[in-house]
Design a protein around this motif. Structure first.
Motif, PDB file in Angstrom:
ATOM      1  N   ILE A 144       0.786  -1.395  -0.035  1.00 51.19           N
ATOM      2  CA  ILE A 144       0.071   0.008  -0.007  1.00 51.19           C
ATOM      3  C   ILE A 144       0.910   1.105   0.009  1.00 51.19           C
ATOM      4  N   ASP A 145       2.064   1.095   0.905  1.00 55.63           N
ATOM      5  CA  ASP A 145       2.779   2.440   1.061  1.00 55.63           C
ATOM      6  C   ASP A 145       3.306   2.562  -0.518  1.00 55.63           C
ATOM      7  N   ARG A 146       4.168   1.563  -1.299  1.00 55.37           N
ATOM      8  CA  ARG A 146       4.576   1.968  -2.400  1.00 55.37           C
ATOM      9  C   ARG A 146       3.556   2.524  -3.296  1.00 55.37           C
ATOM     10  N   GLN A 147       2.421   1.843  -3.547  1.00 55.10           N
ATOM     11  CA  GLN A 147       1.317   2.448  -4.445  1.00 55.10           C
ATOM     12  C   GLN A 147       0.909   3.861  -4.131  1.00 55.10           C
ATOM     13  N   ILE A 148       0.624   4.257  -2.921  1.00 52.20           N
ATOM     14  CA  ILE A 148       0.572   5.561  -2.543  1.00 52.20           C
ATOM     15  C   ILE A 148       1.395   6.366  -2.751  1.00 52.20           C
ATOM     16  N   SER A 149       2.673   6.050  -2.360  1.00 58.22           N
ATOM     17  CA  SER A 149       3.749   6.990  -2.406  1.00 58.22           C
ATOM     18  C   SER A 149       3.925   7.343  -3.936  1.00 58.22           C
ATOM     19  N   GLN A 150       3.899   6.226  -4.902  1.00 54.21           N
ATOM     20  CA  GLN A 150       4.275   6.389  -6.233  1.00 54.21           C
ATOM     21  C   GLN A 150       3.249   7.248  -6.633  1.00 54.21           C
ATOM     22  N   ALA A 151       1.908   6.983  -6.414  1.00 57.74           N
ATOM     23  CA  ALA A 151       1.059   7.758  -6.863  1.00 57.74           C
ATOM     24  C   ALA A 151       1.113   9.395  -6.773  1.00 57.74           C
ATOM     25  N   ALA A 152       1.664   9.526  -5.654  1.00 60.13           N
ATOM     26  CA  ALA A 152       1.863  11.154  -5.192  1.00 60.13           C
ATOM     27  C   ALA A 152       3.262  11.533  -5.598  1.00 60.13           C
ATOM     28  N   GLY A 153       3.804  10.846  -6.471  1.00 57.74           N
ATOM     29  CA  GLY A 153       5.209  11.140  -7.172  1.00 57.74           C
ATOM     30  C   GLY A 153       6.271  11.141  -6.039  1.00 57.74           C
ATOM     31  N   GLU A 154       6.215  10.533  -4.764  1.00 58.01           N
ATOM     32  CA  GLU A 154       7.146  10.649  -3.662  1.00 58.01           C
ATOM     33  C   GLU A 154       7.755   9.314  -3.409  1.00 58.01           C
ATOM     34  N   PRO A 155       8.957   9.259  -2.754  1.00 61.15           N
ATOM     35  CA  PRO A 155       9.549   7.988  -2.548  1.00 61.15           C
ATOM     36  C   PRO A 155       8.879   7.136  -1.454  1.00 61.15           C
ATOM     37  N   ALA A 156       9.197   5.989  -1.437  1.00 57.30           N
ATOM     38  CA  ALA A 156       8.719   4.921  -0.657  1.00 57.30           C
ATOM     39  C   ALA A 156       8.645   5.575   0.621  1.00 57.30           C
ATOM     40  N   GLY A 157       7.852   5.333   1.596  1.00 57.95           N
ATOM     41  CA  GLY A 157       7.883   5.639   2.846  1.00 57.95           C
ATOM     42  C   GLY A 157       6.680   6.817   3.195  1.00 57.95           C
ATOM     43  N   PHE A 158       6.513   7.607   1.923  1.00 58.24           N
ATOM     44  CA  PHE A 158       5.593   8.850   2.108  1.00 58.24           C
ATOM     45  C   PHE A 158       4.309   8.414   2.552  1.00 58.24           C
ATOM     46  N   GLY A 159       3.687   7.534   1.998  1.00 64.88           N
ATOM     47  CA  GLY A 159       2.296   6.949   2.198  1.00 64.88           C
ATOM     48  C   GLY A 159       2.341   6.443   3.872  1.00 64.88           C
ATOM     49  N   THR A 160       3.315   5.867   4.163  1.00 58.59           N
ATOM     50  CA  THR A 160       3.426   5.553   5.553  1.00 58.59           C
ATOM     51  C   THR A 160       3.211   6.913   6.526  1.00 58.59           C
ATOM     52  N   GLN A 161       4.141   7.695   6.187  1.00 56.19           N
ATOM     53  CA  GLN A 161       4.500   9.162   7.077  1.00 56.19           C
ATOM     54  C   GLN A 161       2.944   9.753   7.119  1.00 56.19           C
ATOM     55  N   GLU A 162       2.166   9.765   5.878  1.00 52.35           N
ATOM     56  CA  GLU A 162       1.115  10.574   6.012  1.00 52.35           C
ATOM     57  C   GLU A 162       0.109   9.860   6.905  1.00 52.35           C
ATOM     58  N   PHE A 163      -0.021   8.383   6.883  1.00 50.08           N
ATOM     59  CA  PHE A 163      -0.922   7.565   7.484  1.00 50.08           C
ATOM     60  C   PHE A 163      -0.745   7.692   9.231  1.00 50.08           C
TER      61      PHE A 163
END
Ligand SMILES: NC(=O)C1=CN([C@@H]2O[C@H](COP(=O)(O)OP(=O)(O)OC[C@H]3O[C@@H](n4cnc5c(N)ncnc54)[C@H](O)[C@@H]3O)[C@@H](O)[C@H]2O)C=CC1
Ligand SMILES: CC(=O)C(C)=O
Length: 257
Positions: A194-213
């Motif tokens: 999930i983190d990889r998919q959310i980070s990629q969609a936001a144009g951000e490196p892996a880990g971005f999705g985790t930080q947001e949640f």
């Protein structure tokens, strides 16, 4: 004396494997049921090496006959049937504008139908053993609050919460309790994806999705699979006998009901 038997789906890795290992420590003989029978066998071997009782079974929870067959096999090989944990689930990222019929079917087949087939198979096993039992379903904090980019997944978990409440009412007179557990963010292969998919969609490196949640976690840390397994241990044991229809949040305070 008879074994106390628990059947855990999706137990080849992540939360399911932690639950299986914890229930084995609690004294259950455990059926490790997973689509991936190699990872399931690995978990069963680990339990047996530690002195517990476990078997690995291949099951695709979307297939009703396979679920009934596996539950029956667990009952016959392990000698009883007391608890089912309908844990298997999938969580592809699904921004609302991109949702297709195919992805809805795929997610609902595992997360919703898989839970219904598991509950039905467990009922038939409890009836055959002439006693009640405990049904425990995997929900999520995403089954309490809609999560960004996870519309199909979140709606499937809202469905699990509804099924848990309804089944609790339908099955109480048979001595069967039905509850669900609702983790937040748990460090498993599912969350990494999930983190990889959310980070990629936001144009951000892996880990971005985790930080947001993670900003929403009151306790300030992600959870380990063992944090969830500890609560499932309670739901599977006698201390939760007077609880049914509940969806227990284990999310470090992401959602307050
Ligand atoms: N990881 C997280 O942050 C959270 C997870 N959850 C829920 O907890 C449950 C477990 O999640 P994780 O351990 O993180 O997932 P995971 O993806 O790491 O493991 C899922 C397991 O289920 C198995 N599986 C998938 N489809 C299957 C099928 N059709 N039949 C049988 N087995 C199948 C996989 O082979 C895998 O072993 C899921 O229901 C998930 O929705 C809920 C909240 C948060
Ligand atoms: C994967 C999941 O259930 C979340 C983020 O709540």
């Amino acid at each position: 004396m008879k074994n106390r038997v628990a059947f855990v789906t999706g137990a080849g890795q992540g939360i399911g494997s932690a639950i299986a290992i914890r229930l084995a420590k609690d004294g259950f003989a455990v059926a490790i049921a997973d689509f991936n029978v190699e990872t399931a066998q690995h978990v069963a071997d680990e339990i047996v090496r530690s002195g517990g009782k476990a078997i690995a079974l291949r099951v695709d929870v979307t297939q009703r006959e396979q679920v009934f067959h596996a539950v029956n096999e667990a009952r016959h090989v392990l000698g009883d049937f007391n608890v089912i944990v309908n844990n298997a689930g999938i969580a592809p990222s699904t921004p609302i504008a991109d949702i297709t019929e195919e992805i809805i079917d795929k997610v609902y087949d595992v997360n919703v139908k898989g839970v219904i087939w598991g509950m039905q198979a467990a009922i038939s096993a409890f009836v055959a053993e002439k006693h009640g039992g405990k049904i425990i379903n995997a929900c999520s904090q995403a089954g309490h609050v809609g999560n960004p980019d996870l519309a199909v997944y979140s709606s499937s978990k809202f469905a699990v919460r509804g099924l848990t409440q309804t089944a609790a009412k339908d099955l109480a007179n048979r001595g069967i309790t039905v509850n669900s557990f609702c983790p937040g963010i748990v460090k498993t292969p599912m969350w990494e994806s999930i983190d990889r998919q959310i980070s990629q969609a936001a144009g951000e490196p892996a880990g971005f999705g985790t930080q947001e949640f993670a900003k929403r976690i009151t306790l300030g840390r992600l959870s380990e699979p063992e944090d969830v397994a500890a609560c499932v241990s309670f739901l599977a044991g006698p201390d939760s006998n007077y609880m049914t229809g509940q969806s227990l949040l284990i999310d470090g305070g992401m959602v307050f009901n």
